[in-house]
Design a protein around this motif. Sequence first.
Motif, PDB file in Angstrom:
ATOM      1  N   THR A 437       0.831  -1.202   0.000  1.00  0.00           N
ATOM      2  CA  THR A 437       0.000   0.000   0.000  1.00  0.00           C
ATOM      3  C   THR A 437       0.871   1.259   0.000  1.00  0.00           C
ATOM      4  O   THR A 437       2.079   1.208   0.239  1.00  0.00           O
ATOM      5  CB  THR A 437      -0.903   0.026   1.245  1.00  0.00           C
ATOM      6  N   GLN A 438       0.229   2.394  -0.237  1.00  0.00           N
ATOM      7  CA  GLN A 438       0.957   3.657  -0.229  1.00  0.00           C
ATOM      8  C   GLN A 438       1.480   3.979   1.167  1.00  0.00           C
ATOM      9  O   GLN A 438       2.568   4.537   1.320  1.00  0.00           O
ATOM     10  CB  GLN A 438       0.040   4.783  -0.720  1.00  0.00           C
ATOM     11  N   ALA A 439       0.707   3.615   2.176  1.00  0.00           N
ATOM     12  CA  ALA A 439       1.167   3.822   3.550  1.00  0.00           C
ATOM     13  C   ALA A 439       2.435   3.003   3.820  1.00  0.00           C
ATOM     14  O   ALA A 439       3.372   3.485   4.468  1.00  0.00           O
ATOM     15  CB  ALA A 439       0.065   3.443   4.533  1.00  0.00           C
ATOM     16  N   GLN A 440       2.465   1.771   3.315  1.00  0.00           N
ATOM     17  CA  GLN A 440       3.661   0.940   3.462  1.00  0.00           C
ATOM     18  C   GLN A 440       4.830   1.513   2.663  1.00  0.00           C
ATOM     19  O   GLN A 440       5.989   1.445   3.088  1.00  0.00           O
ATOM     20  CB  GLN A 440       3.372  -0.489   3.020  1.00  0.00           C
ATOM     21  N   ALA A 441       4.503   2.089   1.505  1.00  0.00           N
ATOM     22  CA  ALA A 441       5.554   2.668   0.664  1.00  0.00           C
ATOM     23  C   ALA A 441       6.242   3.850   1.334  1.00  0.00           C
ATOM     24  O   ALA A 441       7.396   4.159   1.027  1.00  0.00           O
ATOM     25  CB  ALA A 441       4.966   3.093  -0.678  1.00  0.00           C
ATOM     26  N   GLU A 442       5.548   4.492   2.241  1.00  0.00           N
ATOM     27  CA  GLU A 442       6.102   5.667   2.905  1.00  0.00           C
ATOM     28  C   GLU A 442       6.868   5.331   4.190  1.00  0.00           C
ATOM     29  O   GLU A 442       7.367   6.222   4.869  1.00  0.00           O
ATOM     30  CB  GLU A 442       4.976   6.649   3.217  1.00  0.00           C
ATOM     31  N   ILE A 443       6.954   4.041   4.513  1.00  0.00           N
ATOM     32  CA  ILE A 443       7.696   3.630   5.714  1.00  0.00           C
ATOM     33  C   ILE A 443       9.177   3.947   5.523  1.00  0.00           C
ATOM     34  O   ILE A 443       9.780   3.584   4.514  1.00  0.00           O
ATOM     35  CB  ILE A 443       7.497   2.122   5.991  1.00  0.00           C
ATOM     36  N   LYS A 444       9.772   4.605   6.484  1.00  0.00           N
ATOM     37  CA  LYS A 444      11.194   4.954   6.422  1.00  0.00           C
ATOM     38  C   LYS A 444      12.033   3.792   6.972  1.00  0.00           C
ATOM     39  O   LYS A 444      11.743   3.257   8.045  1.00  0.00           O
ATOM     40  CB  LYS A 444      11.476   6.218   7.241  1.00  0.00           C
ATOM     41  N   VAL A 445      13.061   3.419   6.226  1.00  0.00           N
ATOM     42  CA  VAL A 445      13.877   2.271   6.641  1.00  0.00           C
ATOM     43  C   VAL A 445      15.356   2.655   6.764  1.00  0.00           C
ATOM     44  O   VAL A 445      16.215   1.772   6.831  1.00  0.00           O
ATOM     45  CB  VAL A 445      13.714   1.097   5.648  1.00  0.00           C
ATOM     46  N   GLY A 446      15.647   3.941   6.807  1.00  0.00           N
ATOM     47  CA  GLY A 446      17.042   4.373   6.885  1.00  0.00           C
ATOM     48  C   GLY A 446      17.759   3.842   8.111  1.00  0.00           C
ATOM     49  O   GLY A 446      18.906   3.386   8.034  1.00  0.00           O
ATOM     50  N   THR A 447      17.067   3.862   9.268  1.00  0.00           N
ATOM     51  CA  THR A 447      17.705   3.366  10.496  1.00  0.00           C
ATOM     52  C   THR A 447      17.928   1.858  10.439  1.00  0.00           C
ATOM     53  O   THR A 447      18.845   1.342  11.084  1.00  0.00           O
ATOM     54  CB  THR A 447      16.846   3.715  11.724  1.00  0.00           C
ATOM     55  N   LEU A 448      17.091   1.149   9.675  1.00  0.00           N
ATOM     56  CA  LEU A 448      17.269  -0.292   9.526  1.00  0.00           C
ATOM     57  C   LEU A 448      18.434  -0.618   8.591  1.00  0.00           C
ATOM     58  O   LEU A 448      19.152  -1.605   8.788  1.00  0.00           O
ATOM     59  CB  LEU A 448      15.993  -0.940   8.986  1.00  0.00           C
ATOM     60  N   LEU A 449      18.620   0.210   7.570  1.00  0.00           N
ATOM     61  CA  LEU A 449      19.682  -0.045   6.599  1.00  0.00           C
ATOM     62  C   LEU A 449      21.060   0.328   7.122  1.00  0.00           C
ATOM     63  O   LEU A 449      22.070  -0.228   6.674  1.00  0.00           O
ATOM     64  CB  LEU A 449      19.406   0.723   5.298  1.00  0.00           C
TER      65      LEU A 449
END
Length: 493
Positions: A437-449
Amino acid sequence: MNNLLILPVLIPMAMGALLILFQRQPKVQRVLSSLTVLALLALSVYLLLFVYQNGIVTLEFGDWSAPFGIVFVADLFSAFMVILSSLIGAICLFFGFATLSKEREKFYYYPFYLFLMTGVNGAFLTGDLFNLFVFFEVMLIASYILIVFGGTKYQLRESFKYVVINVFGSILFLVAMAYIYGITGTVNMAHLAVRNAELGQSGALQVSAIILLIVFSMKGALFPLYFWLPKSYYGPPSAIAALFGALLTKVGIYAIIRMFTLVFNQDIAFTHTLILIMAGLTMFFGVLGAVSQFDFKRILSYHIISQVGYMVMGLGLFTKTAIAGAVYYIAHHIIVKAALFLFAGVTQRITGTTDLKKMGGVLGTHPLLGWMFFISAISLAGIPPLSGFFSKFPLILDSLTGGHYIIGAVALIVGLLTLFSMLKIFIYVFWGEQKHTQAQAEIKVGTLLLPIVPLVLLTIILGFAAEPMFTFSLQVADQLLNPSVYIDAVLGE
């Protein structure tokens, strides 16, 4: 300086015990465990540099000289493995900070995490067979807790096989040790090597060697004893699955390489041919399992099996080039496999699933994640100029030049099928139509990467720095193939 050897075991053990007192204070546990893993990493780098410059280092506990007392030994191989375990321990811990719930942290996660590190480092550094068993058990008891961490029905069901196979393996380990001690009167590895050379590797000693091979094959997930691994490693959170996938099987592989270069090297026509056959079957059936799957984490789990085959392939060939390739490959695989499992955790955070058929288009919404995964994936498959190519190349080259055409062909085919399965993940998960979903697309993953970046950089560096890395691996192989150096360092002869 010899007292340095106890620190990679003493520090995580003491801190793990201390953290039990801070069960309900996750922030304190995070800070203390972070300082611990960073101290371990710095210490392990210093230890390898010291061993590289000064030769093999030993520590005799209580001033009881070997073979009568407990001894720790750091040669290039064991010191290098301690660095790798400390690196992965630190990265998976920091990844867990961003992915594990606070509720889970309260159930002694950090103490058992450090106890597992204690067992792993102790297994690499110990110089006698009984303490290898002890550190195996420390590692396994901690892993029994971590593998069911979260307590889902799937984890509890599938981890049962993991517990049963390892308990059975521990019983066999004790049986083999009883035979060996009854015949040789010692469990010190260096002394065992001397006694084995005097007695000749035949009869009961040969039986003991095969029992130990079975035990370590269970731990290392070699054919046909790998059935417990894929589903067991699928259940835990990604931080734990990455730690297990990168490290735990390598402890078994380390033990096989150590024992069958140092102690059981009198009848290589039988033992090492058997190891070579097991390597080929492990690679082949492991990669078939990976190709048949359509789940991100299960594909990676089956690839653990196929890739450990390359490591024992080097031992089976039993040449300096092949063993150097195996050492290189262990480093490559620990780094890349940890990264891939962590990438699986990141994509699961975005899409809510690891089912390939329910995923797609992640590259469009999270391009950095997609291309970092791609680099790691093609490295696992052995595409130049990354570490996977330069670690496989000496193994395949040595097999073909040495007349072992079947195992060389198997290694090449497995490499192609590995590429196929990793491209399948990339196409299904990152390419194509966006299914989240678009909401999932906006999840930030910088701290995970962020914790994964060093692993991706290392697979690139180990590729472009192939010459110095392989030169170091040749030095490790030279020590392994000259057991007299190890024996003299331990026994002082």
